[in-house]
Design an enzyme around this catalytic site. Structure first.
Site, short mmCIF file in Angstrom:
data_model
loop_
_atom_site.label_atom_id
_atom_site.label_comp_id
_atom_site.label_asym_id
_atom_site.label_seq_id
_atom_site.Cartn_x
_atom_site.Cartn_y
_atom_site.Cartn_z
N PRO E 10 0.87 -1.23 0.09
CA PRO E 10 -0.03 -0.08 -0.18
C PRO E 10 0.70 1.23 -0.08
O PRO E 10 1.93 1.19 0.60
CB PRO E 10 -0.90 -0.14 1.38
CG PRO E 10 -0.24 -1.09 2.01
CD PRO E 10 0.68 -2.14 1.29
N ASN E 11 0.38 2.39 -0.87
CA ASN E 11 0.78 3.50 -0.76
C ASN E 11 2.26 3.79 -1.82
O ASN E 11 2.68 4.85 -1.76
CB ASN E 11 1.08 4.28 0.64
CG ASN E 11 0.03 4.24 1.45
OD1 ASN E 11 -1.31 4.98 0.93
ND2 ASN E 11 -0.29 3.76 2.40
N ARG E 18 5.32 11.28 -2.18
CA ARG E 18 4.95 10.96 -0.75
C ARG E 18 6.33 11.43 0.04
O ARG E 18 7.21 10.46 0.00
CB ARG E 18 4.42 9.51 -0.83
CG ARG E 18 4.35 8.91 0.64
CD ARG E 18 4.14 7.56 0.49
NE ARG E 18 3.85 6.98 2.06
CZ ARG E 18 4.08 5.63 2.19
NH1 ARG E 18 4.50 4.82 1.26
NH2 ARG E 18 4.08 5.27 3.35
N TYR E 23 11.10 8.79 2.15
CA TYR E 23 10.95 7.85 1.09
C TYR E 23 11.97 8.15 -0.07
O TYR E 23 11.95 7.22 -1.03
CB TYR E 23 9.67 7.48 0.80
CG TYR E 23 8.68 6.91 1.82
CD1 TYR E 23 8.90 5.47 2.24
CD2 TYR E 23 7.75 7.67 2.36
CE1 TYR E 23 7.94 5.16 3.36
CE2 TYR E 23 6.98 7.31 3.44
CZ TYR E 23 7.28 6.10 3.89
OH TYR E 23 6.27 5.42 4.90
N ASN E 74 8.20 -5.39 -1.08
CA ASN E 74 7.88 -4.30 -0.18
C ASN E 74 6.66 -4.38 0.43
O ASN E 74 5.76 -3.89 -0.34
CB ASN E 74 8.19 -3.08 -1.14
CG ASN E 74 8.09 -1.84 0.00
OD1 ASN E 74 7.66 -1.83 1.20
ND2 ASN E 74 8.81 -0.64 -0.10
N ALA E 77 3.03 -0.94 4.87
CA ALA E 77 2.77 -1.09 6.12
C ALA E 77 2.25 -2.48 6.55
O ALA E 77 2.23 -2.80 7.68
CB ALA E 77 1.28 -0.15 6.33
N GLU E 98 12.48 -9.32 1.38
CA GLU E 98 11.70 -8.18 1.85
C GLU E 98 12.46 -6.91 1.70
O GLU E 98 13.66 -7.02 2.10
CB GLU E 98 11.13 -8.31 3.30
CG GLU E 98 10.40 -7.47 3.81
CD GLU E 98 9.74 -7.52 5.26
OE1 GLU E 98 9.88 -8.80 5.76
OE2 GLU E 98 9.21 -6.67 5.62
N HIS E 100 12.36 -2.36 2.20
CA HIS E 100 11.88 -1.09 2.61
C HIS E 100 12.64 -0.04 2.10
O HIS E 100 13.97 0.01 2.16
CB HIS E 100 11.70 -1.07 3.99
CG HIS E 100 10.84 -2.00 4.65
ND1 HIS E 100 9.19 -2.01 4.75
CD2 HIS E 100 10.78 -3.38 4.97
CE1 HIS E 100 8.68 -2.98 5.12
NE2 HIS E 100 9.65 -3.90 5.26
N ARG E 107 12.17 4.49 12.80
CA ARG E 107 10.99 5.14 12.90
C ARG E 107 9.96 4.88 14.13
O ARG E 107 10.45 4.24 15.09
CB ARG E 107 10.26 4.79 11.38
CG ARG E 107 11.13 5.27 10.32
CD ARG E 107 10.30 5.07 9.15
NE ARG E 107 9.30 5.84 8.87
CZ ARG E 107 8.46 5.72 7.84
NH1 ARG E 107 8.48 4.61 6.97
NH2 ARG E 107 7.14 6.33 7.88
#
Lengths: 152, 152, 152, 152, 152, 152, 152, 152, 152, 152, 152, 152
Positions: E10-11, E18, E23, E74, E77, E98, E100, E107
């Site tokens: 998502p996103n 963004r 990012y 990726n 969330a 995976e 990110h 964070r």
């Protein structure tokens, strides 16, 4: 004649091929066929719904309000975090029985947290495809009990 | 012909009179009679043991090693803390199914911790006396499966 | 001549047959025989008590107050939750050494919580039947130390 | 003839003078002398290493791979947080027994967390200098057992 | 020629616009183009899938079983709570890495809980679009290693 | 020409022989040689430092301030508790990338706590010796980016 | 005339000799005698039961259903973990008052968890043998209140 | 004339250049010079020791037993996990005052856990180099108080 | 004229019929009609979106970036776990106000964890359909404030 | 003649009207009158103080040092968080008994945390106004015991 | 000339008589007199305020905004829970130093939670009345530093 | 005409000057004036009470029982720990709405714990002075609803 909804959550359409050591060797279609037969033998009709999407599962629960008398649900992984599905089950007020193929209490810690179970009538786990079978049978018995005059 | 042990933990001999809103109205003797009949109908023999004492329950599990093929157990409150009973079940290596009359996941937080379930085949809760019924049926099916040549 | 009580908690009478990968292959009677011999060789007499019942174990600890000089105790699963046995050990004020056949710290998380150890002199785990042996020897040495004039 | 490494962690070189109410009155050199003698009497040779430095202790464990058959280790305070020492013990794959002079379970909460014990064979605590003695004896017995044809 | 699936959760289709401080400034299409090129240069073909829906992502993972050799994912969330995606990755049994963009460990606390990583081969985070690049390269190397005769 | 420091924490000098199922079969010297070559090919020089001592590792990080442009660090077990190394990394203000050979998220719970990662640029784990390789490449790219006029 | 059951849990038969600094110097028989007298003076009859066995205590609570009007119970250590006794008290539905000789809130952390208290009317602790006295008096008052026409 | 040991833990030799927003701008040598002067003005002699190594710090504490009357210690990051340094301080039984330049309670959660403080006389934090100054002054006053006849 | 998006999460389309004791008796369509009217009366236009799917809700938030000035969102159950929706709200950078019909703080513990609220301007709960009303009014006021010259 | 202070914390002046299902129907003044009478009948004088202010309650406890022999205190809600009142009770060193009208252990989780009880002699809860009565009687008995020659 | 406020929280007016083993033997008035003298000697004026009431303490902090340059505060028990006092300190924006007579880190667990410290400049504990002395001196130095041209 | 009580907790009288970035720039008196006007416009009368003292706030709530129809309360910091204020709100049984100027869910962790909210009708936060405005309006609507014949 009672009408039942059988709901399968995410990844359950992989049954038969997915990690048979955990989930057994009986395939997805075979389970559904057996459950339809079991329902019929007990004087009920059973419809099946599967989705990997939480939203679609919520929709299906919500729609059941219009036609079903009860729900057998294997929420798959959503058992452990879908408050949305829990809220849907609470809202439709149909008797529901939760099932799991594997013994979730013998697996990872995060599978011990059960979000939907408190709003279901009961839960069956670890008995492979028979977890579904007994849930279908029990649900029909519960619906019959409710028809009896003095059921409390 | 399979031989089964049905074990009831503490307070279950009060069934029928004890908080029927939670535990149902079918009495202790009635449940046992029904289970014996269900076992017989499925070609098995069932013996019943009840005790309020953790030690006596451990003894009963241990003794089952000498004669029983499988165990249906409602550990009552000991489900939540008896590591001794868990160790006994692990030691005897008989297939066991745990049952609860009420939906323990819908009750107090401390009833969500399950100590014995990880060493059982599976668990059934919330279906009243039928929790026992399906456990007896499932146990016999599991024992039959094990007799089959290719069971994995 | 010192008098020692050797207490075995639940499931330990299964030793030899129970999960030998965890608990070893030396049987229950053999361990007791070896411990009696070890006590004698060190000028002590050793009596053995085993029970699966927490209450009977509390009774045995309490009765030791009348005749024993020290206790070697393998509380089995009760090690992790029996506050009653802890209170009994505190009350009788006899030196006690806790033993475990297996390395409990290498097993499930719930076996890391030790309720009785804080009121014992010390603890030995993971050395199989020799856990008992060293406990018997150490207990006798402790008792001898107490007879010495200047022991603090 | 077996070769053993006896490792002492931080502050243990203060033994004898350091808080005798907790750690006993037998001095550091005396314990080492007794352990060498005990090893010899059981047909083994024992070398001693002490350091207050976690890195030096890791080095010593690593070097043991080249010459030692087993390890007796009192990790002192590092027992409660040195994952580096745990990794070293895992890596060298020698049988190790952990010892503590005092009963760590009867002391502060933070001493109940044991990082190294899960990768050791077993642990002995609370028996003063004899904690070392029984560890040396047990280690030699374990090494002898491994020489036997049918040891599992 | 290996076939790879690159999954974005998502996103991630917002990339470039963004929160660039977190990012990076390389856009979504640009990253995909670079990854396709990188795959080709290493003798592999890469297909891209993005969805904001957990169910669609589960579907995509499941479908990969039929055509892909490995997955770069990726999860956005969903990395922190999607047991359904974890179960899908476990079920398809394809090697997955995976990634990110940001350093999730620097964070919020809730981004430190990683649900999918334990069923992946490895994880790369904090290296911006290059997190993807190295994952694509590593995945191809892993697939090549598996073709070698003696790979364990 | 950039100057890089490659830091290895405790037990990593055992690489190749230590638990190859977890850490792979490429030896310590071989990894260092490959990394030096990879650095050179990307126009950088790489120096290697290994120690089992937390203090020596802190010293090495501190000294890097005087000569290095960036750090690749495999903190080994110290990843999980060395606040001292974290403070050193914060103090020297050099870009650093953390690497792990194994997938630490798939191992014991205590390896999921990462103390240093929040002060690093990013982290790579589970890709064996290639975890180092991509870290070296990424670090050089990051340093190049910083030389560009408009890098933000 | 009301009939009361006074239940003592594990180790309480040691009263008078057991750790008088914590539990006071009045002996077990003396307390029982005083309670019988106090009951009589308030127009009630009191029977006493003591056991170290959780199962026997559950039995005693269950049997009280047939003859008693209320219960005064010192569960001893079982106060902190016996869900079985809690369930028994819930099942018999007799008014019960829990007592402790010592101030359990001033002792070890694990004695602050009270399992039975929520199903009792109230609790008294720290007043030595008088904890029992006030509980007997209060119980009789409660029973009298229930006989009054308008008691809510 | 009292003899004092001033101990600095890891990274403190970077003072002056290291994150001045947190640790202030007065350099390491300058602080030491000021503290020596402050000690002299109060009739005491002060020696300084700094190390990044936990083991070396333990050694320094241990050696202080032979010559020092008290300790001022800034354990740096070890304040939060070095049980070894705590044990050393307990063992030497010298009065010690802990200091921190920054206000550790206003920083990351993991800096709120203080391992050494319970075995120190007191603690001063957040006052920059003056944290040291007041600790030196206070330590000398404490030592003077102990020389007085009636100090309790 | 401001453009507003009103987002309803899962199960909210059941409003009016779903558990009126908790959620009130005003229906879903009625609420939307009232909100449109309220927006218009305050010089704004309001569009409505409802979905049971987390992914569709993320999509809707993302799309709002292209046309809306602000968001009123009742995330329903997703309020408690949808990090994906939180990330979407962070990414679009539109002012958002969260609303709940019921007082979530007076319900189950798991409804006290709020994932989206920290990235919203504020939150209103427990005021039934008026929770929405005040959110719409407040959002418009906030947008007007932003048009003012000196708003900080 | 003993002098007693009866302290009531916040909201207790509402007694009689405030939630009678929880707190009973006997009013505030009536309880105080009964307690004064009970004190007198046992040869003691009782003064009453009530405040909703934590500070005023601390003042009252402090002042009791000058005139009272003991304290009966119902801290109301402050029982669960007032460390200030606990410190005051510790400081005045008068015997104190804590009382609660309701069974706090049968109410919300946050009422199970008891801050003052560890510095009181004992605690009585759940017995309505009689909680006070027995506390007054017990306090007088404790004071009498202290006058006896051999009381320990 | 700087103006300072010295605030004492609950129970501190008992100083001198209250538990001297913990808080020392110097009385409340004596400490205040010494602090006034110390302030004067450093060119400052010091006013004293004590209250047992959290509200009055908040009032005093708030009023300081109108006349004081800095605050020395011993919050007593409120240190552990008064968010109201923390908010007051944040609001007035005066430099504040927290002091405690005793070493709170060596006392009960609940005294380790510090609510006010994060909004203070620093904290001093365990040095008896000198905790105040150094706080007064440090506060004046901080105020002087602020007058200097280049203070950052 | 309804009568409303507006309660402000600690530090709120500083509004306007206190940390405007968090609490906004509208002053305390201005908010009160606006709320009185808003109440009047809706046919109600509003009285204001502010105190920094928890006890005085409890008093004010209690007194409201005698004259007010409902309460708007900004408990300030007491929102997070005042069980006494919660009990007062429960006792007076008036409808209450809690408000906060800032978005407490976006601030420190300890501000996420809400003690009073469960006994209020609802809560509004983050909308600055308008949080109050909507609460006043909503409270009047709720009171009007209660006057309607069929309100449930």
């Amino acid at each position: 004649m009672f009408k039942l909804l059988l709901i399968h959550g995410p990844n359950l359409n992989l049954l038969g091929s997915r990690e048979p050591g955990i989930y057994g060797t009986v395939g997805f279609d075979e389970i559904n066929a057996r459950m339809k037969r079991a329902a019929e033998e007990n004087g009920a009709e059973l419809r099946v719904f599967q989705s990997n999407s939480e939203g679609a599962l919520v929709d299906a629960i919500k729609d059941a309000r219009n036609w079903a008398d009860g729900i057998v649900i294997n929420p798959g992984a959503y058992a452990h975090y879908s408050i949305a599905m829990r809220d849907a089950l609470s809202a439709v007020k149909l008797p529901a029985i939760e099932v799991h193929l594997s013994n979730i209490h013998a697996r990872e810690e995060f599978r011990h947290r059960l979000i939907l179970t408190p709003v279901c009538v009961g839960m069956i786990c670890g008995l492979g495809w028979r977890s579904y079978l007994y849930a279908v049978e029990a649900l029909i018995e519960i619906l019959k009990d409710r028809l009896k005059p003095s059921a409390a």
